[in-house]
Design a protein around this motif. Structure first.
Motif, short mmCIF file in Angstrom:
data_model
loop_
_atom_site.label_atom_id
_atom_site.label_comp_id
_atom_site.label_asym_id
_atom_site.label_seq_id
_atom_site.Cartn_x
_atom_site.Cartn_y
_atom_site.Cartn_z
N VAL A 23 0.78 -1.18 0.10
CA VAL A 23 -0.05 -0.11 0.08
C VAL A 23 0.79 1.20 -0.06
CG1 VAL A 23 -1.89 1.28 1.36
CG2 VAL A 23 -1.78 -1.52 1.26
N ARG A 24 2.18 1.31 0.74
CA ARG A 24 2.82 2.22 0.54
C ARG A 24 3.34 2.63 -0.62
NH1 ARG A 24 6.81 1.72 6.17
NH2 ARG A 24 5.16 1.83 7.72
N ILE A 25 3.83 1.49 -1.48
CA ILE A 25 4.32 1.79 -2.70
C ILE A 25 3.37 2.31 -3.56
CG2 ILE A 25 5.39 0.35 -4.52
CD1 ILE A 25 6.79 -1.15 -2.53
N THR A 26 2.14 1.85 -3.36
CA THR A 26 1.10 2.38 -4.37
C THR A 26 0.49 3.90 -4.20
OG1 THR A 26 0.18 -0.02 -4.29
CG2 THR A 26 -1.48 1.82 -5.04
N VAL A 27 0.76 4.00 -2.82
CA VAL A 27 0.69 5.39 -2.39
C VAL A 27 1.63 6.38 -3.09
CG1 VAL A 27 0.52 7.20 -0.51
CG2 VAL A 27 -0.90 5.32 -0.43
N LEU A 28 2.98 6.02 -3.08
CA LEU A 28 4.13 6.60 -3.82
C LEU A 28 3.86 6.81 -5.17
CD1 LEU A 28 6.82 7.77 -3.26
CD2 LEU A 28 7.63 5.49 -3.54
N VAL A 29 3.48 5.68 -5.70
CA VAL A 29 3.41 5.72 -7.28
C VAL A 29 2.31 6.81 -7.73
CG1 VAL A 29 2.58 4.24 -9.14
CG2 VAL A 29 4.26 3.45 -7.43
N PHE A 30 1.14 6.71 -7.00
CA PHE A 30 0.06 7.48 -7.42
C PHE A 30 0.47 9.11 -6.96
CE2 PHE A 30 -2.80 3.94 -7.60
CZ PHE A 30 -3.52 4.29 -8.95
N VAL A 32 3.88 10.23 -7.31
CA VAL A 32 4.45 10.51 -8.47
C VAL A 32 3.68 11.09 -9.70
CG1 VAL A 32 6.34 9.57 -9.92
CG2 VAL A 32 6.35 9.39 -7.32
N LEU A 33 2.56 10.05 -9.99
CA LEU A 33 1.97 10.26 -11.13
C LEU A 33 1.05 11.57 -10.84
CD1 LEU A 33 0.26 6.75 -11.53
CD2 LEU A 33 1.89 7.96 -13.28
N ALA A 34 0.72 11.94 -9.89
CA ALA A 34 -0.05 13.23 -9.58
C ALA A 34 1.03 14.43 -9.87
CB ALA A 34 -0.59 13.31 -8.33
N LEU A 35 2.46 14.37 -9.59
CA LEU A 35 3.17 15.37 -9.62
C LEU A 35 3.56 15.43 -11.07
CD1 LEU A 35 5.20 17.16 -8.76
CD2 LEU A 35 6.75 15.17 -8.44
N LEU A 36 3.60 14.15 -11.82
CA LEU A 36 3.97 14.32 -13.44
C LEU A 36 2.97 14.91 -14.23
CD1 LEU A 36 5.70 10.81 -13.92
CD2 LEU A 36 6.67 13.28 -14.01
N VAL A 60 -7.38 16.83 -14.80
CA VAL A 60 -8.33 16.01 -14.21
C VAL A 60 -7.38 14.84 -13.69
CG1 VAL A 60 -10.11 14.45 -14.76
CG2 VAL A 60 -10.13 16.98 -15.54
N MET A 61 -6.54 14.33 -14.56
CA MET A 61 -5.54 12.97 -14.20
C MET A 61 -4.88 13.48 -12.86
SD MET A 61 -6.51 10.81 -16.00
CE MET A 61 -5.37 9.45 -15.48
N ALA A 62 -4.21 14.57 -12.96
CA ALA A 62 -3.34 15.10 -11.53
C ALA A 62 -4.27 15.18 -10.24
CB ALA A 62 -2.76 16.45 -11.74
N VAL A 63 -5.68 15.65 -10.37
CA VAL A 63 -6.49 15.79 -9.26
C VAL A 63 -7.00 14.37 -8.72
CG1 VAL A 63 -8.79 16.40 -8.52
CG2 VAL A 63 -7.07 18.06 -9.51
N SER A 64 -7.26 13.39 -9.90
CA SER A 64 -7.76 12.13 -9.65
C SER A 64 -6.71 11.14 -9.01
CB SER A 64 -8.31 11.38 -10.83
OG SER A 64 -7.36 11.15 -11.67
#
Length: 132
Positions: A23-30, A32-36, A60-64
């Motif tokens: 779950v920690r890694i998944t939170v980190l991935v999302f 990083v995606l939000a930042l990108l 919209v993708m950044a917010v989601s």
């Protein structure tokens, strides 16, 4: 065998169980995606000739992605479902661009499905009541 008496203090306080590593890694991935996606939004807004549709899509993708990361980190029981939906949309969107981005979308989909369905993750999202 010698035992020590607890003197109160930090060791005797109740605490929430630790967040499972998947779950920690998944939170980190999302995160990083939000930042990108936020950087892509800013880039599309600044560049001459950048389309407004692309900027709105990236925003919209950044917010989601941010909402998914925050809901996973906040341990909401419903948090895995938006993560599944968003990852499925990202994987489906990447299919038209055959190449490395398709591999990234498929790997992300596989990771989220595996990480949020492990026993420790399901138990962590499902159990809210008692503190250890």
């Amino acid at each position: 065998m010698v035992g020590r008496a607890h003197d109160g203090g930090y060791r005797d306080t109740f605490r929430h169980p630790a967040t499972p590593t998947p779950v920690r890694i998944t939170v980190l991935v999302f995160g990083v995606l939000a930042l990108l996606f936020a950087l892509a939004t800013a880039h599309r807004a600044v560049v001459d000739g950048g389309s407004l549709g692309a900027a709105v899509f990236f925003a919209v993708m950044a917010v989601s992605c941010t909402l998914v990361a925050v809901s996973l980190a906040a341990r909401r029981q419903w948090a895995p479902y938006p993560a599944y939906a968003l990852t499925g949309l990202l994987a489906a969107a990447s299919l038209g661009l055959w190449g490395a981005i398709t591999c990234v979308g498929a790997i992300l989909l596989f990771w989220v499905l595996w990480a949020l369905n492990t026993r420790v993750s399901r138990d962590w999202f499902g159990r809210r009541g008692r503190l250890r």
